[in-house]
Motif scaffolding. Structure first.
Motif, PDB file in Angstrom:
ATOM      1  N   LEU A  52      27.996  58.054  79.565  1.00 38.01           N
ATOM      2  CA  LEU A  52      27.988  56.732  78.938  1.00 38.01           C
ATOM      3  C   LEU A  52      28.204  56.849  77.443  1.00 38.01           C
ATOM      4  N   ALA A  53      28.921  55.873  76.876  1.00 39.37           N
ATOM      5  CA  ALA A  53      29.100  55.759  75.426  1.00 39.37           C
ATOM      6  C   ALA A  53      28.932  54.301  75.037  1.00 39.37           C
ATOM      7  N   ALA A  54      28.863  54.049  73.730  1.00 39.81           N
ATOM      8  CA  ALA A  54      28.661  52.680  73.263  1.00 39.81           C
ATOM      9  C   ALA A  54      29.459  52.418  71.992  1.00 39.81           C
ATOM     10  N   ALA A  55      29.856  51.159  71.832  1.00 40.92           N
ATOM     11  CA  ALA A  55      30.454  50.674  70.587  1.00 40.92           C
ATOM     12  C   ALA A  55      29.711  49.402  70.211  1.00 40.92           C
ATOM     13  N   GLU A  56      29.096  49.390  69.023  1.00 36.11           N
ATOM     14  CA  GLU A  56      28.231  48.265  68.659  1.00 36.11           C
ATOM     15  C   GLU A  56      28.644  47.648  67.335  1.00 36.11           C
ATOM     16  N   SER A  57      28.697  46.344  67.342  1.00 30.35           N
ATOM     17  CA  SER A  57      28.921  45.609  66.111  1.00 30.35           C
ATOM     18  C   SER A  57      27.640  44.871  65.737  1.00 30.35           C
ATOM     19  N   LEU A  58      27.358  43.719  66.359  1.00 28.74           N
ATOM     20  CA  LEU A  58      26.208  42.921  65.916  1.00 28.74           C
ATOM     21  C   LEU A  58      24.882  43.632  66.126  1.00 28.74           C
ATOM     22  N   THR A  59      24.778  44.555  67.081  1.00 29.13           N
ATOM     23  CA  THR A  59      23.495  45.202  67.368  1.00 29.13           C
ATOM     24  C   THR A  59      23.242  46.432  66.507  1.00 29.13           C
ATOM     25  N   GLY A  60      24.227  46.869  65.756  1.00 28.57           N
ATOM     26  CA  GLY A  60      24.020  47.894  64.738  1.00 28.57           C
ATOM     27  C   GLY A  60      23.411  49.198  65.207  1.00 28.57           C
ATOM     28  N   GLY A  61      23.642  49.593  66.450  1.00 27.45           N
ATOM     29  CA  GLY A  61      23.125  50.864  66.947  1.00 27.45           C
ATOM     30  C   GLY A  61      21.868  50.735  67.776  1.00 27.45           C
ATOM     31  N   ALA A  62      21.376  49.504  67.978  1.00 24.70           N
ATOM     32  CA  ALA A  62      20.122  49.321  68.723  1.00 24.70           C
ATOM     33  C   ALA A  62      20.257  49.725  70.188  1.00 24.70           C
ATOM     34  N   PHE A  63      21.428  49.481  70.785  1.00 28.38           N
ATOM     35  CA  PHE A  63      21.654  49.887  72.172  1.00 28.38           C
ATOM     36  C   PHE A  63      21.522  51.404  72.304  1.00 28.38           C
ATOM     37  N   ALA A  64      22.213  52.132  71.429  1.00 29.44           N
ATOM     38  CA  ALA A  64      22.155  53.601  71.471  1.00 29.44           C
ATOM     39  C   ALA A  64      20.755  54.102  71.154  1.00 29.44           C
ATOM     40  N   SER A  65      20.091  53.456  70.205  1.00 28.30           N
ATOM     41  CA  SER A  65      18.752  53.890  69.816  1.00 28.30           C
ATOM     42  C   SER A  65      17.769  53.793  70.982  1.00 28.30           C
ATOM     43  N   GLY A  66      17.872  52.711  71.769  1.00 26.73           N
ATOM     44  CA  GLY A  66      16.990  52.567  72.921  1.00 26.73           C
ATOM     45  C   GLY A  66      17.154  53.688  73.921  1.00 26.73           C
ATOM     46  N   GLY A  99      27.555  59.423  73.052  1.00 29.24           N
ATOM     47  CA  GLY A  99      27.652  59.027  71.653  1.00 29.24           C
ATOM     48  C   GLY A  99      27.878  57.536  71.519  1.00 29.24           C
ATOM     49  N   GLY A 100      27.656  57.046  70.292  1.00 34.12           N
ATOM     50  CA  GLY A 100      27.847  55.630  70.019  1.00 34.12           C
ATOM     51  C   GLY A 100      28.463  55.422  68.651  1.00 34.12           C
ATOM     52  N   ALA A 101      29.301  54.420  68.533  1.00 34.08           N
ATOM     53  CA  ALA A 101      29.941  54.091  67.264  1.00 34.08           C
ATOM     54  C   ALA A 101      29.421  52.743  66.787  1.00 34.08           C
ATOM     55  N   VAL A 102      28.859  52.722  65.580  1.00 30.26           N
ATOM     56  CA  VAL A 102      28.449  51.466  64.956  1.00 30.26           C
ATOM     57  C   VAL A 102      29.614  51.009  64.096  1.00 30.26           C
ATOM     58  N   VAL A 103      30.329  49.993  64.564  1.00 25.11           N
ATOM     59  CA  VAL A 103      31.551  49.541  63.891  1.00 25.11           C
ATOM     60  C   VAL A 103      31.317  48.107  63.422  1.00 25.11           C
ATOM     61  N   TYR A 104      30.530  47.987  62.380  1.00 24.70           N
ATOM     62  CA  TYR A 104      30.100  46.674  61.928  1.00 24.70           C
ATOM     63  C   TYR A 104      31.242  45.899  61.256  1.00 24.70           C
ATOM     64  N   ALA A 105      32.011  46.594  60.466  1.00 22.18           N
ATOM     65  CA  ALA A 105      33.135  45.949  59.767  1.00 22.18           C
ATOM     66  C   ALA A 105      34.406  46.048  60.615  1.00 22.18           C
ATOM     67  N   ASP A 106      35.328  45.130  60.382  1.00 19.45           N
ATOM     68  CA  ASP A 106      36.584  45.157  61.122  1.00 19.45           C
ATOM     69  C   ASP A 106      37.340  46.465  60.900  1.00 19.45           C
ATOM     70  N   ALA A 107      37.321  46.980  59.672  1.00 21.19           N
ATOM     71  CA  ALA A 107      38.036  48.225  59.376  1.00 21.19           C
ATOM     72  C   ALA A 107      37.524  49.369  60.233  1.00 21.19           C
ATOM     73  N   ALA A 108      36.214  49.389  60.492  1.00 26.76           N
ATOM     74  CA  ALA A 108      35.643  50.449  61.337  1.00 26.76           C
ATOM     75  C   ALA A 108      36.133  50.300  62.771  1.00 26.76           C
ATOM     76  N   LYS A 109      36.253  49.091  63.228  1.00 26.79           N
ATOM     77  CA  LYS A 109      36.758  48.875  64.591  1.00 26.79           C
ATOM     78  C   LYS A 109      38.173  49.425  64.714  1.00 26.79           C
ATOM     79  N   VAL A 110      38.968  49.236  63.679  1.00 29.12           N
ATOM     80  CA  VAL A 110      40.354  49.721  63.684  1.00 29.12           C
ATOM     81  C   VAL A 110      40.386  51.237  63.565  1.00 29.12           C
TER      82      VAL A 110
END
Length: 414
Positions: A269-283, A296-307
């Protein structure tokens, strides 16, 4: 059986210490299927103690009293109870010998106050205190049961542990906790209204938690096998009504069950989080051994990070904004490719207090990418609480995973 817990000690009323004993005793009695109707705190005053115990006799069958069994003049519990029941006090020889042996190790002679700790109420079953000096007591009188315990928490807990089988009679009492998500306490109560109303033994007690509900089933029988069979029957009746919301037993948590199911299915399992800021992975990573499932998990809060991190197309973000179904899909598929996993969850949405995307605050998209394709759950939460939106988003993502992995491997009862 209705119970009342009385905590004795002026220090409780002054706020010098917290009444943790009442919480512990309530949890213990609940597991035994006994309803605690009242908590009372009273100071070290004879007149007020008489008043409190007398009132408890009018409204409860089981009266549990902690504190007031020590050696000082203001330790009055057993004297008050003995007087109310018209019974005397006598020296319990094993308790006396224990106190005397302890004092000898300190090269001290027993005083009258120290001898007082060995006094017990006539007719009481003496509860040996292996963690202290003053014993506890259990006695029946006038259709009431009284349990007297020391106020020191470790002593009180040790007596309950040592005398558990005999404190509340010879019946076998078994409890089972079922955990539910995606249904509120009110809705669950409505769905189970007939069962809750008619169930006596075994009984059902609902408890609301943060975005979850748990049910405690309690059965009393004369042997363990009968009690467990009663619980099995009631559990099946509950699951027939609300089984689609059931996810585990006992102290199980949503992330723990996710990891357990993935592990049994051999899935990563992996995760990509925007609004939750890593809370899913942290749990998930709060749980030891998560690394054999969670890559692993990617916290992609800004649009540039998503890209830049997940390869989400800039044109897609420009056309639909980050809070959209298609961006959630792109994030999940990007995370699955980045971490080379079987499953990937993506979360994007508006947690507030204001909207940056034009979508209403409380709008959330949760995408799950896997080999068979990617699906999206669109969620709408009340807009008044940013923290609750984020918490519910994470829990809904866990539950989405559970429903897709299947319910056959629910974590075993604890």
């Amino acid at each position: 059986m209705k119970a009342e817990i009385i905590a004795v000690g002026s220090e409780l009323l002054l706020g010098e210490i917290a009444n943790t004993n009442a919480q512990y005793l309530s949890e213990w009695l609940a597991t035994c299927g006994i309803d605690v109707h009242y908590h009372t705190v009273v100071g070290d005053n004879r007149e007020r103690m008489v008043e409190v115990v007398t009132r408890a006799q009018e409204r409860a069958e089981l009266i549990v009293i902690t504190g007031g069994l020590g050696p000082t003049e203001d330790d009055l519990t057993k004297e008050v109870v003995a007087d109310l029941l018209g019974r005397g006090l006598h020296v319990d020889q094993p308790a006396y010998d224990r106190i005397e042996a302890f004092l000898k190790t300190r090269e001290r002679v027993m005083t009258d106050n120290e001898r007082k700790q060995a006094l017990v109420i006539e007719g009481a079953d003496v509860l040996t205190n292996e963690a202290g000096l003053a014993p506890g007591m259990s006695l029946h009188a006038d259709k009431h049961q009284y349990i007297l315990l020391p106020g020191v928490p470790r002593e009180m807990k040790r007596i309950i542990a040592d005398h558990f089988e005999h404190l509340l009679g010879k019946e076998t009492i078994k409890s089972r906790t079922l955990r539910f998500f995606g249904i509120g306490e009110s809705a669950l109560n409505d769905r189970l209204a007939d069962l809750i109303r008619t169930a006596r033994n075994p009984s059902i007690a609902p408890y609301a938690e943060l975005a979850e509900v748990r049910l405690r089933l309690t059965a009393k029988a004369f042997d363990e096998r009968e009690a467990l069979e009663m619980l099995d029957t009631l559990e099946q009746q509950v699951l027939d009504e609300v089984g689609t919301h059931f996810y585990g037993y006992g102290d199980a948590s949503l992330p723990a069950v996710v990891l357990d199911r993935c592990r049994k299915a051999g899935l990563t399992l992996a995760a990509a989080e925007s609004l939750t800021g890593g809370a899913f992975a942290s749990g998930l990573t709060d749980i030891a051994g998560a690394s054999d499932v969670f890559r692993g998990g990617a916290v992609v809060y800004a649009d540039a990070a998503k890209v830049n991190v997940l390869g989400v197309e800039q044109t897609l973000l420009d056309e639909q904004t980050a809070v959209s179904r298609d961006v959630a899909i792109a994030m999940a598929e990007g995370a699955r490719a980045l971490y080379e996993t079987d499953l990937a969850i993506a979360l994007t949405g508006e947690a507030g207090p204001t909207s940056n995307s034009g979508q209403a605050v409380g709008t959330v998209y949760c995408a799950l990418a896997q080999a068979s394709g990617t699906q999206v759950l669109e969620l709408t939460y009340p807009a008044f609480d940013r923290g609750m939106i984020r918490l519910r988003s994470v829990k809904d993502a866990y539950f989405m995973l559970l429903k897709n992995i299947g319910h056959s491997d629910v974590m075993e009862e604890s």
